[in-house]
Scaffold this motif. Structure first.
Motif, PDB file in Angstrom:
ATOM      1  N   THR A   1       0.833  -1.199   0.000  1.00  0.00           N
ATOM      2  CA  THR A   1       0.000   0.000   0.000  1.00  0.00           C
ATOM      3  C   THR A   1       0.868   1.248   0.000  1.00  0.00           C
ATOM      4  O   THR A   1       0.618   2.195  -0.757  1.00  0.00           O
ATOM      5  CB  THR A   1      -0.931   0.016   1.218  1.00  0.00           C
ATOM      6  OG1 THR A   1      -1.821  -1.091   1.152  1.00  0.00           O
ATOM      7  CG2 THR A   1      -1.744   1.315   1.281  1.00  0.00           C
TER       8      THR A   1
ATOM      9  N   ARG B   1       2.288   1.650  -3.381  1.00  0.00           N
ATOM     10  CA  ARG B   1       1.257   2.167  -4.280  1.00  0.00           C
ATOM     11  C   ARG B   1       1.087   3.664  -4.121  1.00  0.00           C
ATOM     12  O   ARG B   1       0.820   4.389  -5.086  1.00  0.00           O
ATOM     13  CB  ARG B   1      -0.071   1.426  -4.012  1.00  0.00           C
ATOM     14  CG  ARG B   1      -1.245   1.915  -4.825  1.00  0.00           C
ATOM     15  CD  ARG B   1      -2.436   0.974  -4.683  1.00  0.00           C
ATOM     16  NE  ARG B   1      -2.942   0.896  -3.316  1.00  0.00           N
ATOM     17  CZ  ARG B   1      -3.812   1.755  -2.783  1.00  0.00           C
ATOM     18  NH1 ARG B   1      -4.253   2.798  -3.498  1.00  0.00           N
ATOM     19  NH2 ARG B   1      -4.243   1.597  -1.545  1.00  0.00           N
ATOM     20  N   GLY B   2       1.265   4.132  -2.889  1.00  0.00           N
ATOM     21  CA  GLY B   2       1.188   5.565  -2.615  1.00  0.00           C
ATOM     22  C   GLY B   2       2.482   6.311  -2.895  1.00  0.00           C
ATOM     23  O   GLY B   2       2.572   7.511  -2.598  1.00  0.00           O
TER      24      GLY B   2
ATOM     25  N   ARG C   1     -13.973  12.448   4.934  1.00  0.00           N
ATOM     26  CA  ARG C   1     -14.354  13.176   3.722  1.00  0.00           C
ATOM     27  C   ARG C   1     -14.988  14.516   4.073  1.00  0.00           C
ATOM     28  O   ARG C   1     -15.073  15.413   3.234  1.00  0.00           O
ATOM     29  CB  ARG C   1     -15.296  12.322   2.875  1.00  0.00           C
ATOM     30  CG  ARG C   1     -14.604  11.068   2.348  1.00  0.00           C
ATOM     31  CD  ARG C   1     -15.523  10.202   1.485  1.00  0.00           C
ATOM     32  NE  ARG C   1     -14.871   8.953   1.133  1.00  0.00           N
ATOM     33  CZ  ARG C   1     -14.021   8.774   0.114  1.00  0.00           C
ATOM     34  NH1 ARG C   1     -13.735   9.804  -0.657  1.00  0.00           N
ATOM     35  NH2 ARG C   1     -13.492   7.601  -0.120  1.00  0.00           N
TER      36      ARG C   1
ATOM     37  N   GLN D   1      -6.356   0.441   8.109  1.00  0.00           N
ATOM     38  CA  GLN D   1      -7.350   1.396   7.639  1.00  0.00           C
ATOM     39  C   GLN D   1      -6.769   2.777   7.338  1.00  0.00           C
ATOM     40  O   GLN D   1      -6.999   3.338   6.250  1.00  0.00           O
ATOM     41  CB  GLN D   1      -8.479   1.529   8.674  1.00  0.00           C
ATOM     42  CG  GLN D   1      -9.524   2.579   8.307  1.00  0.00           C
ATOM     43  CD  GLN D   1     -10.630   2.681   9.347  1.00  0.00           C
ATOM     44  OE1 GLN D   1     -11.346   1.714   9.575  1.00  0.00           O
ATOM     45  NE2 GLN D   1     -10.761   3.844   9.982  1.00  0.00           N
TER      46      GLN D   1
ATOM     47  N   ASN E   1      -4.467   3.128   4.229  1.00  0.00           N
ATOM     48  CA  ASN E   1      -5.276   3.077   3.006  1.00  0.00           C
ATOM     49  C   ASN E   1      -5.919   4.429   2.732  1.00  0.00           C
ATOM     50  O   ASN E   1      -5.917   4.920   1.591  1.00  0.00           O
ATOM     51  CB  ASN E   1      -6.361   2.003   3.122  1.00  0.00           C
ATOM     52  CG  ASN E   1      -5.797   0.598   3.074  1.00  0.00           C
ATOM     53  OD1 ASN E   1      -4.787   0.350   2.431  1.00  0.00           O
ATOM     54  ND2 ASN E   1      -6.442  -0.333   3.759  1.00  0.00           N
ATOM     55  N   GLU E   2      -6.459   5.047   3.769  1.00  0.00           N
ATOM     56  CA  GLU E   2      -7.123   6.339   3.599  1.00  0.00           C
ATOM     57  C   GLU E   2      -6.131   7.416   3.177  1.00  0.00           C
ATOM     58  O   GLU E   2      -6.445   8.262   2.322  1.00  0.00           O
ATOM     59  CB  GLU E   2      -7.826   6.728   4.901  1.00  0.00           C
ATOM     60  CG  GLU E   2      -9.020   5.844   5.226  1.00  0.00           C
ATOM     61  CD  GLU E   2      -9.573   6.073   6.624  1.00  0.00           C
ATOM     62  OE1 GLU E   2     -10.713   5.641   6.887  1.00  0.00           O
ATOM     63  OE2 GLU E   2      -8.871   6.691   7.459  1.00  0.00           O
TER      64      GLU E   2
ATOM     65  N   VAL F   1      -3.282   7.036   1.509  1.00  0.00           N
ATOM     66  CA  VAL F   1      -2.862   6.788   0.127  1.00  0.00           C
ATOM     67  C   VAL F   1      -3.982   7.133  -0.857  1.00  0.00           C
ATOM     68  O   VAL F   1      -3.742   7.726  -1.916  1.00  0.00           O
ATOM     69  CB  VAL F   1      -2.402   5.332  -0.036  1.00  0.00           C
ATOM     70  CG1 VAL F   1      -2.255   4.947  -1.510  1.00  0.00           C
ATOM     71  CG2 VAL F   1      -1.077   5.123   0.693  1.00  0.00           C
ATOM     72  N   ASP F   2      -5.202   6.781  -0.525  1.00  0.00           N
ATOM     73  CA  ASP F   2      -6.317   6.979  -1.447  1.00  0.00           C
ATOM     74  C   ASP F   2      -6.842   8.406  -1.470  1.00  0.00           C
ATOM     75  O   ASP F   2      -7.377   8.855  -2.506  1.00  0.00           O
ATOM     76  CB  ASP F   2      -7.464   6.033  -1.089  1.00  0.00           C
ATOM     77  CG  ASP F   2      -7.111   4.569  -1.339  1.00  0.00           C
ATOM     78  OD1 ASP F   2      -6.224   4.307  -2.173  1.00  0.00           O
ATOM     79  OD2 ASP F   2      -7.713   3.693  -0.686  1.00  0.00           O
ATOM     80  N   LEU F   3      -6.683   9.145  -0.368  1.00  0.00           N
ATOM     81  CA  LEU F   3      -7.304  10.461  -0.268  1.00  0.00           C
ATOM     82  C   LEU F   3      -6.307  11.624  -0.175  1.00  0.00           C
ATOM     83  O   LEU F   3      -6.496  12.658  -0.827  1.00  0.00           O
ATOM     84  CB  LEU F   3      -8.245  10.492   0.949  1.00  0.00           C
ATOM     85  CG  LEU F   3      -9.400   9.476   0.922  1.00  0.00           C
ATOM     86  CD1 LEU F   3     -10.162   9.517   2.241  1.00  0.00           C
ATOM     87  CD2 LEU F   3     -10.330   9.748  -0.255  1.00  0.00           C
TER      88      LEU F   3
ATOM     89  N   PRO G   1      -3.356  11.824  -3.513  1.00  0.00           N
ATOM     90  CA  PRO G   1      -3.810  12.505  -4.730  1.00  0.00           C
ATOM     91  C   PRO G   1      -3.927  14.020  -4.563  1.00  0.00           C
ATOM     92  O   PRO G   1      -3.654  14.783  -5.512  1.00  0.00           O
ATOM     93  CB  PRO G   1      -5.180  11.876  -5.000  1.00  0.00           C
ATOM     94  CG  PRO G   1      -5.109  10.532  -4.360  1.00  0.00           C
ATOM     95  CD  PRO G   1      -4.279  10.736  -3.122  1.00  0.00           C
ATOM     96  N   GLU G   2      -4.312  14.477  -3.386  1.00  0.00           N
ATOM     97  CA  GLU G   2      -4.410  15.915  -3.134  1.00  0.00           C
ATOM     98  C   GLU G   2      -3.027  16.560  -3.164  1.00  0.00           C
ATOM     99  O   GLU G   2      -2.844  17.652  -3.719  1.00  0.00           O
ATOM    100  CB  GLU G   2      -5.085  16.170  -1.786  1.00  0.00           C
ATOM    101  CG  GLU G   2      -5.279  17.629  -1.429  1.00  0.00           C
ATOM    102  CD  GLU G   2      -6.206  18.389  -2.361  1.00  0.00           C
ATOM    103  OE1 GLU G   2      -6.030  19.628  -2.486  1.00  0.00           O
ATOM    104  OE2 GLU G   2      -7.102  17.764  -2.961  1.00  0.00           O
TER     105      GLU G   2
END
Length: 452
Positions: free
Chosen positions: A46, A49-50, A284, A403, A406-407, A409-411, A414-415
């Motif tokens: 993970t 990936r990030g 979010r 958890q 993951n958050e 890397v996913d959120l 990208p910002e």
């Protein structure tokens, strides 16, 4: 010509179930994480990936515990892997991410340590790093046949010598010592093998090391600590320093201080990366983030919370204290405790925190910076510190694993990429290349170059 925008360096600081002291109880955590290799494989992949630079695990040569039997029974971090062994396994299932392993200059042997990290660098094809610690825990000396735990001054004095010895051992073979010419039958040039013959105040090590020079020359040297001794050790030998600050002003002052010490060791500011810890609780919306934080805080058992305060009030029976009143007194930082004690005790004094509020403050990341909010809010804070000379990047400390990673890397990643603050692809194949650090020349090559 415009100056290129600085980009963040990011490390993932992994505690088995996460950095929050009650993380193992959370539904988003892997309760047996400390000895679950599949869990660590997923985390490393993970982080890769990030596009993180590295993953890091803290370690101690003893059981982590402060407090009574009640609190001990509720700890989720008692059992965990030895880090070099773990990273060797994870290097086989990743390609780019670097691995930072903690090892003690007080309780390890320099020859064996040098050999382990050189091996890890070869196994990972140039992705190893050593987090140099002197070990602040005072209850581990019996594991090694010592009569007492050395004082801080002695530990740091030995650490300077220890690091120099390890670097010397890594230079045992010249980079081009091994030809492995099958036709001639010559495997290597013995003239390119060097015996260290170190005799110092604390160490006596002959050498040479029985493995060729690591792909990175030396695995990346990392140091964690903000005491005077710690800053001097970092300025002398570290290439990245992990630190803990909760305000921009404090972080800027530390950044300028430690970078300002480099010149006397013949080093440049860019040769040391300053990476403060940041623990992110991501939602979010702001309301969702605050709800996640409240859910975590509600999982803290009072005995576990009080155990976080034991190092600051040694010998005190904290179970008699009123949790919803300020501590009966604020002591001076105990002698020999790490520098974060100063930050914590000053906070308690300044803000008149209750006992519960103080241990809830420490619960998230042991005094590191906790940022609760949306990906945009978190990116704003990280950008502010980078652009105001408070850091070169961050050691990201997920409160719950897997958890929270993951958050992030996913959120959040990208910002940061959208703002041009973080890479969109790895720059190189080694950890040094991705961190923008030079590959060190051998100590034996420098005199030869000057002679030529």
């Amino acid at each position: 010509m415009t100056t290129p925008q600085r980009q963040l360096r990011l490390g993932a600081f992994i505690m088995p179930t996460g950095h929050h002291i009650a993380a193992w109880r959370h539904p988003g955590a892997q309760a047996d994480a400390g000895v679950n290799i599949d869990h660590y494989i997923a985390l490393a992949q993970t982080a890769e990936r990030g596009l993180f630079d590295q993953v890091f695990v803290a370690d101690s040569p003893g059981v982590w515990h402060k407090g009574d039997k009640e609190s001990f029974s509720r700890q989720g971090r008692v059992s965990h892997f030895e880090p070099v062994t773990l990273w060797a396994a994870l290097s086989a299932v990743t390609k780019h991410i670097g691995f930072v392993a903690t090892a003690s200059t007080t309780y390890e042997d320099p020859f064996l340590l040098a050999r382990k990290f050189a091996s890890l660098d070869h196994i990972s094809k140039g992705r190893a790093a050593w987090n140099v610690v002197t070990t602040s825990a005072e209850d581990v000396y019996g594991n090694f046949g010592y009569e007492a735990h050395p004082d801080p001054a002695t530990r740091y004095e030995k650490a300077h010598e220890f690091v120099d010895v390890v670097k010397g051992l890594w230079d045992s073979f010249d980079d081009d010592a091994f030809t492995r010419d099958k036709a001639s039958g010559v495997a290597f040039d013995p003239d390119k093998l060097h015996t260290l013959n170190h005799i110092g105040k604390h160490l006596k090590v002959k050498g040479p090391l029985n493995i060729e020079r690591p792909p990175q020359g030396h695995p990346v040297i990392v140091q964690a600590g903000s005491s005077e001794d710690g800053k001097e050790l970092a300025a002398a030998s570290a290439e990245a320093i992990f630190t803990a600050w909760t305000s921009l002003a404090e972080a800027k002052a530390f950044y300028q201080d430690v970078k300002g010490r480099l010149a006397k060791y013949g080093r440049r500011p860019e040769q040391l990366l300053v990476l403060p810890g940041i623990s992110t609780v991501i939602g979010r919306t702001e309301e969702e983030a605050q709800a996640k934080w409240a859910e975590l805080q509600a999982l803290i058992h009072p005995s576990v919370g009080l155990a976080t305060l034991v190092p600051f009030w040694p010998g005190e029976d904290l179970t008699k204290w009123n949790l919803d009143a300020p501590p009966p007194y604020i002591p001076e930082p105990p002698k020999g405790i790490n520098s974060r004690a100063h930050v914590v005790l000053e906070l308690a004094r300044r803000d008149k925190l209750t006992v519960r509020q103080l241990y809830e403050y420490l619960a998230g990341a042991r005094g590191h910076w906790v940022v609760i909010g949306t990906p945009q809010t978190i990116a704003d804070k990280m950008q502010e510190w980078l652009e105001n000379g408070a850091c070169d990047g961050f050691n990201v400390m997920p409160p719950v694993l897997p958890q929270s990673l993951n958050e992030f890397v996913d959120l959040v990643v990208p910002e940061l990429q959208k703002r041009g603050l973080f890479r969109t692809a790895y720059e190189g194949t080694t950890l040094r290349e991705n961190l923008g650090l030079e590959r060190p020349a051998s100590r034996y090559a420098v005199p030869l170059a000057k002679a030529a």
